[in-house]
Enzyme design. Structure first.
Site, short mmCIF file in Angstrom:
data_model
loop_
_atom_site.label_atom_id
_atom_site.label_comp_id
_atom_site.label_asym_id
_atom_site.label_seq_id
_atom_site.Cartn_x
_atom_site.Cartn_y
_atom_site.Cartn_z
N GLN A 299 0.81 -1.22 0.00
CA GLN A 299 0.00 0.00 0.00
C GLN A 299 0.85 1.28 0.00
OE1 GLN A 299 -0.50 -2.64 1.97
NE2 GLN A 299 -2.49 -3.38 1.32
N GLN A 344 -1.09 -9.78 -4.60
CA GLN A 344 -2.45 -10.21 -4.25
C GLN A 344 -3.53 -9.39 -4.95
OE1 GLN A 344 -2.31 -9.85 0.00
NE2 GLN A 344 -1.04 -11.67 0.26
N ARG A 575 -5.46 1.76 10.10
CA ARG A 575 -5.27 1.61 11.54
C ARG A 575 -4.17 0.57 11.72
NH1 ARG A 575 -7.37 -2.29 15.08
NH2 ARG A 575 -6.83 -1.73 17.23
N HIS A 609 -8.31 -2.41 8.93
CA HIS A 609 -8.16 -2.69 10.36
C HIS A 609 -8.98 -1.78 11.28
CE1 HIS A 609 -5.01 -5.25 8.94
NE2 HIS A 609 -4.17 -4.28 8.68
N GLU A 630 -8.59 -5.19 4.93
CA GLU A 630 -8.40 -6.24 5.91
C GLU A 630 -9.15 -5.85 7.17
OE1 GLU A 630 -4.26 -6.87 6.55
OE2 GLU A 630 -3.97 -7.99 4.69
N TYR A 633 -7.01 -7.21 12.81
CA TYR A 633 -6.41 -8.47 13.26
C TYR A 633 -6.69 -8.73 14.74
CZ TYR A 633 -3.30 -8.42 9.09
OH TYR A 633 -2.77 -8.42 7.83
#
Length: 733
Positions: A299, A344, A575, A609, A630, A633
Site C-alpha cells: 500500500q 495479491q 489503523r 483494520h 483487511e 487483526y
C-alpha cells in the site's frame, strides 16, 4: 441590473468594513485595524433558505452573495476566526430581511458563549458595532425578525485590536525556491557520482526505516541521466518535466523485497507486504538491455505518470516466492509486459501496457489499454474500458525559463490511456510564486494566513506537528506534499478541513493521528454540505492516514467526505496492526471513510483494520473502482466486536439503508483474526437490497484460514474459512 443600486451596495459594504462611516467609526476602525478577519473563514448557520444562500456567502467578500435563513425564530450565523482574537468591531450589512432583535457572542470552543452586544431595536441596513471581547468563534443570533422573511446578511466584517495583521507569510522566488534540506534537485550538470552517492545514502538510511521521522524527495530537472534509484521508505523520486519523457533515467527506479522476513525462515527476505510509503512519478526509465524492472510494493506506493521504456517486463513482487499486497499504476505507460506474480491485488487506471500477465485475488483496470480481457474469477480481472471522470494528480515542474510551477491537470471524462502520451496534457500551470512553501516548524497560523491570502501550499518533506486545523476555504486551492510530508494533529482536532467549494486538490500527504483523539482527521466539506461541484470537483490524490504504528494515535473517523462530487484518487486509510502504539484499546479508530456527499467516486480505495464499519457510505450516487480491505487483526473476543442485531462483527463496506444508488467494481475484503481464530465476521459487504445498488466482482479471503467471514455480501456468497479460504461472487444482486 441597475448600476446605481450596485454602487450603493458596494458603498454600504465599505462602510461595514470600517471605511467612510463617520468620524467616530473611523477612529474605532483605526484603533481596530482595517483587516476583516472574518473574510473567507469557515461559516455555519442554523439554517439556510435554500442552497443558493449558504452561510459562507456572508464572509466571502462578494457584495452580490448573501446568507439567508429559514423564516423562523431564532436563527444564527457562526464564523470560525481561526484562533482567539480580541474583537473590537463587528460590521453587519443586512439585506431587506434584517434582525430587529439579535445578539453577538464570542466563544473559545462553541460551548461557552460570552455576549458582547445585544439589541431589541435593530433597524437593519449597515451597522458598525463597537464591542469588546475575545474568542475564536463569533455568533450572531437573531431572536426577532424585522420582516416576515428570515434573516439575511450580505456581509459580516470582524475587526481586531491587533489590526488583523497576523503572521508574515514569506514570498516564494519561483526561479530559486527554498525547498529545504530534505529535497535534492539534480540537473544535467550534476556529477553522476555525486548524484548516485546521494541516492545511495538515502536508500541505505530508509531501507528498513518503516516508522522513522526522516522524509526525502529526489527531483530531476529535464535532461538525461544515468542512475540506480532504489526507493526506500518515505522517499519520492520525481521528474521536473511537463512530460515524463522530459526526464530520462538510464538505469532503474525500483523497489526490492529484500529486508522483511517471510514465514518462519529468517533467511527468506522476500516479503514485500510492508513496502509502504514511497513513490515514483513523472519519469521515463530505460533499463539496461535485457534487465527487468522491479516494483515489489504494497500500500501507499504509487507508480504514477511514469514511462518504462527498456525493460522486457516489470515485476510486482520479488520475482520468486515473495508475498506482496497491493499497489497502483496511474497515468503510466509501460512499453512491455507487467508480470504481477504473487501480487495479491492491484489497481491500474488510465495507463497503457504492452501486456499483462498474472492474477491472484483482485486485479482491477479502468481506462487502461493493454489490460487483459474481463474475466472473474480465476483469473480475477475486472476491466472497465473507460474512466468516467477523473483529474490526475498535480505535480511540480520547471519550465523552459527555469521557473518552478505546479501543473494542475484538467478534469477528463470517459477517458482511456494516459493524459500525456498522445500530445500535451490539458490543464493549468500555477507559478510557485503563488505558493507558500511550507517547511517543518512552520506554524498553523502562518499556514492558514497564507491560505487566507489566496496562496496555495507546497509542503516540503518532513513532520508537521499541528496545534490547530489547516483550513482550506478558497475554491481551486492546491495543497501538495513532497516526500510524504506528514501532518500530526497534536490537540485532537482535524488535520485538514476543506470548505464546500469547487476544485480543491489535496495531494501527496500522510496524516498521522496524534495521541489525543480527533473526531475526524480530514474533513472535506462541513456537515450538511449541499452544493453541486460536478463541473469542478474537489479531488484527493495519494492521501494516506495512519493511526498507530509510529506512536499512539486515535481518531474516530479518518476521512469524512461531506461535499458532493468528490474524487478520491488512491487513498490508504490504515489503523496500524504492527509497530508502536498498537492494540485494541490503544490505537482506537471506528471508521476509515465516511461518505455523506452525493456522487462521490473512489479510484483505488485501501482501508484496513478499523474497529467498526471501515467504510460507511451514506450518500447517493457513489462509485468505487477497486477496494482492498483487511478486518482488524486484533479483535480480542466476539463480544468486543459486534454491530448488534445478531450480526457478528462489522461489515468492511457498509452502504446505508437509505441509499438508493451505488455501484462498485472489484472489491475485496480479508480476515486474519490471529489473536482469536474463533472470531467471525458475518459479511464483508452490507448493502440495501434495491435495484440501484450494484456490486461487481467481489471476493472474501480468510488469510491462511485464520478466522471466518460467513458471507461475501449480505447473506450471499458463501463462507471463507480454513476449509475454503477464498470466496468469489460475480455480481450482486
Amino acid at each position: 441590473m441597475s448600476l446605481k443600486p450596485l454602487r450603493c451596495l458596494v458603498a454600504l459594504l465599505l462602510v461595514a468594513g470600517g471605511i467612510g462611516a463617520g468620524d467616530a467609526a473611523a477612529a474605532t476602525a483605526a484603533a481596530c485595524g482595517s483587516t476583516n478577519v472574518a473574510l473567507n473563514r469557515p461559516a455555519t448557520a442554523s439554517s439556510t433558505e435554500n442552497a443558493g444562500l449558504p452561510a459562507t456567502a456572508a464572509v466571502d467578500g462578494n457584495p452580490g452573495t448573501r446568507w439567508g435563513s429559514a423564516f423562523a425564530d431564532p436563527q444564527w450565523l457562526q464564523v470560525d476566526l481561526g484562533s482567539s482574537v480580541a474583537v473590537c468591531q463587528v460590521g453587519l450589512s443586512w439585506e431587506a430581511a434584517y434582525g430587529k432583535a439579535f445578539r453577538i457572542e464570542l466563544s473559545d470552543d462553541t460551548s461557552t458563549w460570552r455576549q458582547v452586544y445585544a439589541t431589541t431595536t435593530g433597524t437593519g441596513g449597515v451597522q458598525n458595532l463597537d464591542v469588546t471581547g475575545t474568542g475564536r468563534y463569533l455568533r450572531i443570533t437573531g431572536t426577532q425578525r424585522g420582516t416576515g422573511y428570515g434573516y439575511s446578511l450580505w456581509e459580516v466584517a470582524v475587526h481586531t485590536t491587533d489590526g488583523g495583521s497576523g503572521p508574515v507569510v514569506p514570498p516564494t522566488d519561483p526561479a530559486n525556491p527554498d525547498l529545504g534540506p530534505n529535497v535534492s534537485v539534480f540537473s544535467p550538470s550534476t556529477p553522476q557520482a555525486d548524484m548516485q552517492n546521494r541516492l545511495n545514502q538515502i536508500a541505505a538510511e530508509m531501507h528498513t526505516n518503516q516508522f522513522g521521522t526522516q522524509r526525502y524527495a529526489v527531483l530531476w530537472k529535464p535532461g538525461t541521466y544515468t542512475a540506480d534509484v532504489n526507493l526506500g521508505f518515505y522517499t519520492q523520486a520525481a521528474g521536473l518535466g511537463l512530460s515524463p519523457d522530459d526526464v530520462n533515467l538510464n538505469g532503474h527506479v525500483r523497489v526490492e523485497a529484500d529486508w522483511l522476513q517471510q514465514g518462519d525462515n529468517p533467511n527468506n527476505k522476500g516479503n514485500a507486504t510492508q513496502n509502504f510509503w514511497r513513490s515514483a512519478e513523472n519519469l521515463a526509465v530505460t533499463t539496461p538491455p535485457g534487465q527487468i524492472e522491479r516494483w515489489a510494493v504494497s500500500q501507499a506506493a504509487p507508480y504514477r505518470r511514469m514511462h518504462l521504456k527498456g525493460a522486457p517486463e516489470i515485476q510486482l513482487w520479488n520475482g520468486g516466492d515473495g508475498w506482496a499486497s497491493g499497489g497502483l499504476f496511474a497515468d503510466t505507460k509501460i512499453d512491455n509486459t507487467v508480470v504481477s506474480g504473487s501480487q495479491q491485488q492491484w489497481f491500474s487506471r488510465n495507463s497503457e501496457f504492452g501486456g499483462w500477465n498474472g492474477s491472484v485475488w483482485n486485479m482491477v483496470f479502468t481506462g487502461t489499454t493493454g489490460a487483459p480481457p474481463q474475466h472473474f474469477p480465476n483469473p480475477s480481472h475486472t476491466v472497465i474500458d473507460q474512466t468516467p471522470k477523473v483529474r490526475e494528480k498535480p505535480f511540480l515542474y520547471v519550465d523552459a525559463a527555469g521557473n518552478y510551477n505546479v501543473f494542475v491537470p484538467a478534469l477528463r471524462s470517459s477517458s482511456a490511456g494516459t493524459s500525456w502520451s498522445h500530445g500535451a496534457p490539458a490543464g493549468t500551470s500555477i507559478s510557485l510564486a503563488d505558493f507558500y512553501v511550507v517547511k517543518p516548524g512552520a506554524s498553523v497560523e502562518t499556514i492558514n494566513a497564507a491560505l487566507d491570502q489566496g496562496k496555495h501550499l507546497l509542503f516540503t518533506p518532513g513532520i508537521y506537528h499541528l496545534s490547530d486545523t489547516i483550513r482550506v476555504n478558497r475554491a481551486n486551492t492546491v495543497v501538495l506534499g513532497l516526500g510524504l510530508a506528514t501532518l500530526i494533529p497534536d490537540t485532537g482536532q482535524a488535520a485538514i478541513s476543506v470548505a464546500d467549494v469547487d476544485g480543491v486538490k489535496l495531494a501527496g500527504l500522510l496524516v498521522d493521528a496524534g495521541p489525543a483523539n480527533s473526531p475526524v482527521l480530514i474533513q472535506v466539506g462541513p456537515v450538511g454540505s449541499t452544493a453541486s461541484h460536478a463541473a469542478n470537483p474537489t479531488s484527493l490524490h495519494d492521501v494516506y492516514v495512519r493511526i498507530g504504528g509510529a506512536h499512539v494515535g486515535k481518531a474516530t473517523v479518518s476521512l469524512q467526505v461531506n461535499s458532493n462530487d468528490v474524487i478520491g484518487d488512491h487513498l490508504w486509510l490504515w489503523r496500524g496492526d504492527h509497530g508502536d502504539g498498537v492494540g485494541w484499546n490503544v490505537n482506537t479508530a471506528a471508521n476509515g471513510l465516511v461518505v455523506n456527499g452525493n456522487n462521490v467516486t473512489m479510484y483505488g480505495l485501501f482501508v484496513e483494520h478499523y474497529q467498526q464499519y471501515e467504510v460507511l457510505w451514506n450518500g447517493n450516487g457513489g462509485r468505487t473502482y477497486f477496494f482492498q480491505n483487511e478486518f482488524p487483526y486484533d479483535v480480542p473476543d466476539q463480544a468486543s466486536w459486534s454491530s448488534g442485531g445478531g450480526t457478528q462483527g462489522w461489515a468492511a463496506y457498509k452502504v446505508a439503508n437509505s441509499v438508493t444508488t451505488h455501484e462498485a467494481w472489484g472489491v475485496g475484503s480479508y480476515c486474519f483474526f490471529s489473536p482469536n481464530t474463533s472470531i467471525v465476521a458475518s459479511r464483508s459487504f452490507e448493502v440495501p437490497d434495491t435495484a440501484g445498488v450494484r456490486f461487481h466482482d467481489l471476493v472474501s479471503v480468510s488469510l491462511g484460514g485464520v478466522g471466518t467471514i460467513s458471507n461475501v455480501i449480505n447473506n450471499t456468497g458463501g463462507t471463507a474459512n480454513a476449509a475454503n479460504q477464498q470466496r468469489y461472487l460475480v455480481s450482486y444482486p
